[in-house]
Design a protein around this motif. Structure first.
Motif, PDB file in Angstrom:
ATOM      1  N   ASN A 119      13.053  50.196 -20.214  1.00 48.94           N
ATOM      2  CA  ASN A 119      14.024  51.270 -20.013  1.00 48.94           C
ATOM      3  C   ASN A 119      14.455  51.815 -21.375  1.00 48.94           C
ATOM      4  O   ASN A 119      15.044  51.085 -22.172  1.00 48.94           O
ATOM      5  CB  ASN A 119      15.240  50.736 -19.257  1.00 48.94           C
ATOM      6  CG  ASN A 119      16.284  51.806 -19.009  1.00 48.94           C
ATOM      7  OD1 ASN A 119      16.098  52.972 -19.360  1.00 48.94           O
ATOM      8  ND2 ASN A 119      17.394  51.400 -18.410  1.00 48.94           N
ATOM      9  N   ARG A 140      16.790  53.835 -22.061  1.00 46.09           N
ATOM     10  CA  ARG A 140      18.242  54.018 -22.127  1.00 46.09           C
ATOM     11  C   ARG A 140      18.917  52.913 -21.316  1.00 46.09           C
ATOM     12  O   ARG A 140      19.407  53.132 -20.196  1.00 46.09           O
ATOM     13  CB  ARG A 140      18.628  55.401 -21.594  1.00 46.09           C
ATOM     14  CG  ARG A 140      18.038  56.542 -22.409  1.00 46.09           C
ATOM     15  CD  ARG A 140      18.439  57.906 -21.854  1.00 46.09           C
ATOM     16  NE  ARG A 140      19.877  58.150 -21.941  1.00 46.09           N
ATOM     17  CZ  ARG A 140      20.491  58.583 -23.037  1.00 46.09           C
ATOM     18  NH1 ARG A 140      19.792  58.792 -24.150  1.00 46.09           N
ATOM     19  NH2 ARG A 140      21.787  58.806 -23.041  1.00 46.09           N
ATOM     20  N   PHE A 159      21.686  51.189 -21.755  1.00 39.46           N
ATOM     21  CA  PHE A 159      23.129  50.977 -21.812  1.00 39.46           C
ATOM     22  C   PHE A 159      23.881  51.952 -20.908  1.00 39.46           C
ATOM     23  O   PHE A 159      23.637  53.164 -20.942  1.00 39.46           O
ATOM     24  CB  PHE A 159      23.643  51.122 -23.249  1.00 39.46           C
ATOM     25  CG  PHE A 159      22.885  50.292 -24.242  1.00 39.46           C
ATOM     26  CD1 PHE A 159      22.790  48.921 -24.087  1.00 39.46           C
ATOM     27  CD2 PHE A 159      22.250  50.887 -25.326  1.00 39.46           C
ATOM     28  CE1 PHE A 159      22.079  48.154 -24.989  1.00 39.46           C
ATOM     29  CE2 PHE A 159      21.544  50.131 -26.236  1.00 39.46           C
ATOM     30  CZ  PHE A 159      21.444  48.753 -26.064  1.00 39.46           C
ATOM     31  N   LYS A 160      24.797  51.415 -20.123  1.00 30.89           N
ATOM     32  CA  LYS A 160      25.644  52.249 -19.280  1.00 30.89           C
ATOM     33  C   LYS A 160      26.680  52.941 -20.146  1.00 30.89           C
ATOM     34  O   LYS A 160      27.390  52.297 -20.920  1.00 30.89           O
ATOM     35  CB  LYS A 160      26.326  51.395 -18.212  1.00 30.89           C
ATOM     36  CG  LYS A 160      27.229  52.198 -17.280  1.00 30.89           C
ATOM     37  CD  LYS A 160      27.907  51.290 -16.260  1.00 30.89           C
ATOM     38  CE  LYS A 160      28.848  52.097 -15.371  1.00 30.89           C
ATOM     39  NZ  LYS A 160      29.562  51.214 -14.404  1.00 30.89           N
ATOM     40  N   GLY A 161      26.783  54.251 -20.021  1.00 32.10           N
ATOM     41  CA  GLY A 161      27.711  55.009 -20.850  1.00 32.10           C
ATOM     42  C   GLY A 161      29.158  54.767 -20.477  1.00 32.10           C
ATOM     43  O   GLY A 161      29.500  54.588 -19.306  1.00 32.10           O
ATOM     44  N   ALA A 162      30.018  54.761 -21.490  1.00 32.34           N
ATOM     45  CA  ALA A 162      31.453  54.606 -21.265  1.00 32.34           C
ATOM     46  C   ALA A 162      32.083  55.976 -21.073  1.00 32.34           C
ATOM     47  O   ALA A 162      31.527  56.999 -21.476  1.00 32.34           O
ATOM     48  CB  ALA A 162      32.095  53.897 -22.451  1.00 32.34           C
ATOM     49  N   SER A 163      33.242  55.995 -20.486  1.00 28.00           N
ATOM     50  CA  SER A 163      34.009  57.233 -20.353  1.00 28.00           C
ATOM     51  C   SER A 163      34.781  57.429 -21.649  1.00 28.00           C
ATOM     52  O   SER A 163      35.666  56.642 -21.988  1.00 28.00           O
ATOM     53  CB  SER A 163      34.968  57.129 -19.161  1.00 28.00           C
ATOM     54  OG  SER A 163      35.758  58.290 -19.072  1.00 28.00           O
ATOM     55  N   HIS A 208      23.550  56.934 -27.764  1.00 27.50           N
ATOM     56  CA  HIS A 208      23.391  56.124 -26.553  1.00 27.50           C
ATOM     57  C   HIS A 208      23.873  54.707 -26.814  1.00 27.50           C
ATOM     58  O   HIS A 208      24.522  54.094 -25.957  1.00 27.50           O
ATOM     59  CB  HIS A 208      21.927  56.112 -26.116  1.00 27.50           C
ATOM     60  CG  HIS A 208      21.646  55.208 -24.960  1.00 27.50           C
ATOM     61  ND1 HIS A 208      22.166  55.412 -23.703  1.00 27.50           N
ATOM     62  CD2 HIS A 208      20.894  54.070 -24.876  1.00 27.50           C
ATOM     63  CE1 HIS A 208      21.763  54.443 -22.892  1.00 27.50           C
ATOM     64  NE2 HIS A 208      20.989  53.620 -23.580  1.00 27.50           N
ATOM     65  N   GLY A 219      27.862  53.202 -25.442  1.00 29.90           N
ATOM     66  CA  GLY A 219      27.675  52.301 -24.312  1.00 29.90           C
ATOM     67  C   GLY A 219      28.951  51.572 -23.923  1.00 29.90           C
ATOM     68  O   GLY A 219      29.794  51.249 -24.761  1.00 29.90           O
ATOM     69  N   GLU A 220      29.072  51.299 -22.654  1.00 32.86           N
ATOM     70  CA  GLU A 220      30.261  50.626 -22.128  1.00 32.86           C
ATOM     71  C   GLU A 220      30.444  49.241 -22.733  1.00 32.86           C
ATOM     72  O   GLU A 220      31.576  48.786 -22.960  1.00 32.86           O
ATOM     73  CB  GLU A 220      30.125  50.529 -20.600  1.00 32.86           C
ATOM     74  CG  GLU A 220      31.357  50.073 -19.873  1.00 32.86           C
ATOM     75  CD  GLU A 220      31.166  50.151 -18.366  1.00 32.86           C
ATOM     76  OE1 GLU A 220      31.753  51.054 -17.732  1.00 32.86           O
ATOM     77  OE2 GLU A 220      30.392  49.327 -17.820  1.00 32.86           O
ATOM     78  N   ASN A 221      29.340  48.557 -23.039  1.00 31.47           N
ATOM     79  CA  ASN A 221      29.410  47.186 -23.557  1.00 31.47           C
ATOM     80  C   ASN A 221      28.987  47.088 -25.024  1.00 31.47           C
ATOM     81  O   ASN A 221      28.474  46.058 -25.462  1.00 31.47           O
ATOM     82  CB  ASN A 221      28.526  46.267 -22.710  1.00 31.47           C
ATOM     83  CG  ASN A 221      29.007  46.175 -21.274  1.00 31.47           C
ATOM     84  OD1 ASN A 221      30.203  46.070 -21.019  1.00 31.47           O
ATOM     85  ND2 ASN A 221      28.076  46.240 -20.329  1.00 31.47           N
ATOM     86  N   THR A 237      18.140  48.286 -28.862  1.00 30.49           N
ATOM     87  CA  THR A 237      17.927  49.173 -27.715  1.00 30.49           C
ATOM     88  C   THR A 237      16.622  48.832 -26.996  1.00 30.49           C
ATOM     89  O   THR A 237      16.585  48.707 -25.761  1.00 30.49           O
ATOM     90  CB  THR A 237      17.912  50.644 -28.163  1.00 30.49           C
ATOM     91  OG1 THR A 237      19.163  50.968 -28.774  1.00 30.49           O
ATOM     92  CG2 THR A 237      17.663  51.569 -26.982  1.00 30.49           C
TER      93      THR A 237
END
Length: 678
Positions: free
Chosen positions: A230, A232, A234-238, A281, A285-287, A392
């Motif tokens: 994958n 990308r 990492f889940k993106g943060a707000s 990215h 990332g959220e984390n 990544t």
């Protein structure tokens, strides 16, 4: 990964070196080292080495079998034959069979085996190269290979992808690694290549092209394996709305500065900013607070960037500055605790390094490399980009893991690196960023060159694009084309400097011109032009720089070029004298209003300096009017000595360094009673 091999270029390089008496073996090795070193996905700032086994004669004419191996301090991408010192091969290889040898003793032993006693230290991995039974050996810290090995099941992934490779478990580089490879080669003497877990890859062959091609092919295969993952992960943060780099960088730079024990002097740092789609990215990332702080891609990176970087709050949040200060303090506390527990484990005796992060990840913006110089910050930023790439891609196929804390400490506090740090001496203005206006000629050029020599990062401002580019290249400065009479142009130009280095610490506001004429004879437009350059431009520059300095919170120095006309006005120079007198008032006002910010404001008053304003023809005219020679005119002062641009530059330099002088005029004119301050 694409091959950089160019047979025509190799033939040209070999022929050119042959004319200089360099052997074909060494010429080929120089070329192949360069094409490896010029690929950042393979080699970054010392992270690799190469060698060739050949024969050479020493100064007495005796012939030896030698290993020409990359020397300490040489960049593979631009290496010359001198960067591949020759070491006697047989005694070097024999070291691998010793039971124990400290790294210090290994370095000393390798130096004793050099054919040229003045050559650089051979790579600490020279023994490993010596025991590989092939003529050419290539070693890189390829990103793709490390992304595969830095997995919980990294060895299994490598065995599946490269079933005919020989895997070496991680051990500390140096003598211990050479011993381990010796043991493995004794068991598998027909090894085709080596992949070192968490470390990199070795390829080797008697044919230099084959060794190079194997390196490229294996790294390409690793890249293709990673490409199946994958891209990308990492889940993106707000995140809140972003902020401008020029606003964020001084805040970051100021937060990193810490008070030393020497009169509270701020320990400034230079920044190098990077951003890209991949970096955003990663940092967004959220984390990011988890994966960015698990550890480095390669063990040697710890020497440059510590175990990991620091993550800040998002760039656009309202309390960014306060959160950043807390993050820097927390990073320092954790680093000190890490040092204390590891120093105890390692037997004590290590001197703690500074606890300042060398990478700062800023969600919503990008990352900063942090260093004592722009070059050092750039190196850290390069390694940070490689770290982002490795993590990544590793996360795209599984989970990124790295070495243990013990292993990372052993690398960061490696005795050989500690010895290098002990020898390093900072220049007086390292860590500081200076702007010099009118920097392409005369006093500006002299002053900029002097500031650069003292270690400052320098930005030259000038309206002459060709001249400023030429002078900047000559002295190693940043060229900035700017009309300093245009406030919007000034703000944009200062922002460029902030984006390049992180902030501003010194302003030498030097730009000016000697507008002549009698008060009743010059028109308003001419008068306004004099004030635009000799007064308003200095205010625009000071205003922009002080705004940055206040955001940093580490003080600063403003130094202005005034004139003896301020103290000793003469006829026919009304526009010049009055505009410069206004400038002197401006200097004092800045000193009054920003002393509490730790910002000094001083002026240099010089007279009779040969510059673009005082040309040889102008000097000759003045001398004739007074009935003296040009030489006598230039020495027409109390001490009878001509004042030079270097003398004035030294005055600018002094005031840039002076931390307890503000609102002062430093006169450099050889003594002129009429222009003395009273």
């Amino acid at each position: 990964m694409k091959s950089r091999w160019d047979q025509c270029e190799l033939d040209r390089v070999t022929a050119d070196y042959a004319k200089a008496g360099v052997s074909a073996d060494l010429a080929i090795r120089t070329y192949t080292t360069r094409i490896l070193g010029q690929e950042p996905l393979l080699v970054l700032h010392g992270g690799g080495n190469t060698s060739v086994k050949t024969t050479m004669t020493d100064a007495l004419g005796d012939e030896y079998e030698v290993l020409c191996v990359k020397g300490s301090g040489w960049d593979m991408g631009s290496i010359e034959p001198a960067g591949l010192p020759a070491v006697q091969l047989q005694p070097l290889a024999a070291l691998a069979r010793k039971e124990a040898l400290s790294d210090e003793d290994l370095v000393a032993a390798q130096r004793r085996m050099l054919l040229d006693p003045y050559a650089p230290n051979p790579s600490i991995e020279a023994v490993l190269h010596a025991i590989i039974p092939h003529k050419h050996v290539d070693h890189t810290h390829a990103n793709a290979i490390i992304s595969l090995t830095n997995q919980p099941d990294g060895e299994a992934i490598i065995r599946e992808l490269f079933p005919d490779t020989t895997i070496v478990p991680y051990v500390m580089p140096g003598f211990v690694l050479a011993q381990e490879v010796r043991r493995i080669l004794d068991e598998t003497p027909d090894a085709k290549h080596l992949i070192l877990i968490n470390h990199g890859i070795f390829t080797f062959n008697d044919d230099p092209r084959q060794s190079y091609d194997d390196m490229i092919a294996m790294c390409d295969a690793a890249e293709q394996r990673l490409a199946r993952g994958n891209p990308r992960p990492f889940k993106g943060a707000s995140l809140p709305g972003g902020a401008a780099l020029a606003e964020i960088a001084p805040i970051v730079r100021g937060a990193l500065a810490r008070e030393t024990e020497i009169e509270g002097r701020p320990d400034r740092w230079v920044l190098d900013f990077r951003t890209s789609g991949q970096i955003r990215h990663f940092v967004d990332g959220e984390n990011v607070g988890d994966y960015a702080m698990r550890g480095n891609a390669a063990p040697d990176h710890s020497i440059r960037i510590k175990r990991f970087g620091m993550v800040t709050s998002p760039a656009g949040c309202d309390d960014f500055a306060e959160n950043l200060k807390a993050a820097v303090a927390a990073f320092a506390d954790e680093y000190i605790a890490y040092y204390q527990r590891q120093n105890a484990r390692a037997g004590g005796g290590f001197k703690q390094l500074d606890p300042v992060p060398r990478i700062v990840y800023v969600p919503g913006l990008g990352l900063f490399g942090v260093g004592k110089t722009a070059k050092e910050a750039s190196i850290c930023a390069d390694i940070a980009e490689a770290t982002v790439d490795v993590i990544t891609k590793a996360e795209g196929i599984g989970r990124f893991v790295t070495l243990s804390e013990d292993d990372l400490f052993d690398i960061e506090y490696w005795s050989l690196e500690q010895a290098k740090l002990a020898k390093a001496v900072e220049k007086p203005l390292n860590r500081q960023v200076a702007i010099v206006t009118g920097g392409a000629s005369g006093l500006g050029r002299e002053t900029a060159a002097m500031l650069r020599k003292e270690g400052a990062e320098v930005a030259l401002f000038d309206i002459d694009s060709d001249a400023v580019a030429r002078v900047a290249e000559e002295i190693g400065a940043m060229p900035v084309v700017c009309d300093v009479t245009d406030p919007s142009a000034v703000d944009a130009a200062v922002a460029k400097v902030v984006e390049a280095f992180g902030g501003v610490d010194i302003l030498v506001s030097n730009a000016g011109a000697a507008f002549q004429g009698r008060m009743l004879e010059v028109d308003d437009a001419y008068f306004q032009k004099a004030f635009a350059l000799n007064y308003w431009s200095h205010h625009y520059m000071a205003r922009a720089c002080v705004t940055v300095m206040r955001a940093q919170g580490t003080g600063g120095a403003l130094v202005f070029n005034v004139t003896k006309q301020v103290l000793n006005p003469g006829p026919d120079f009304g526009p010049y004298g009055t505009s410069k007198s206004a400038l002197m008032a401006l200097v004092r006002q800045y000193a009054i209003e920003h002393g509490a910010d730790g910002i000094t404001a001083n002026a240099v008053n010089a007279d009779r300096i040969r510059t673009g304003l005082l040309t040889d023809a102008f000097v000759a005219e003045r001398a004739r009017a007074r009935g003296v020679s040009s030489d006598e005119y230039m020495r027409g002062n109390l001490i009878r000595r001509e004042v030079t641009g270097t003398d004035v530059a030294e005055a600018f330099l002094h005031l840039a360094k002076a931390r307890k002088t503000s609102g002062a005029i430093l006169t450099v004119d050889g003594g002129n009673v009429a222009a003395m301050v009273r």
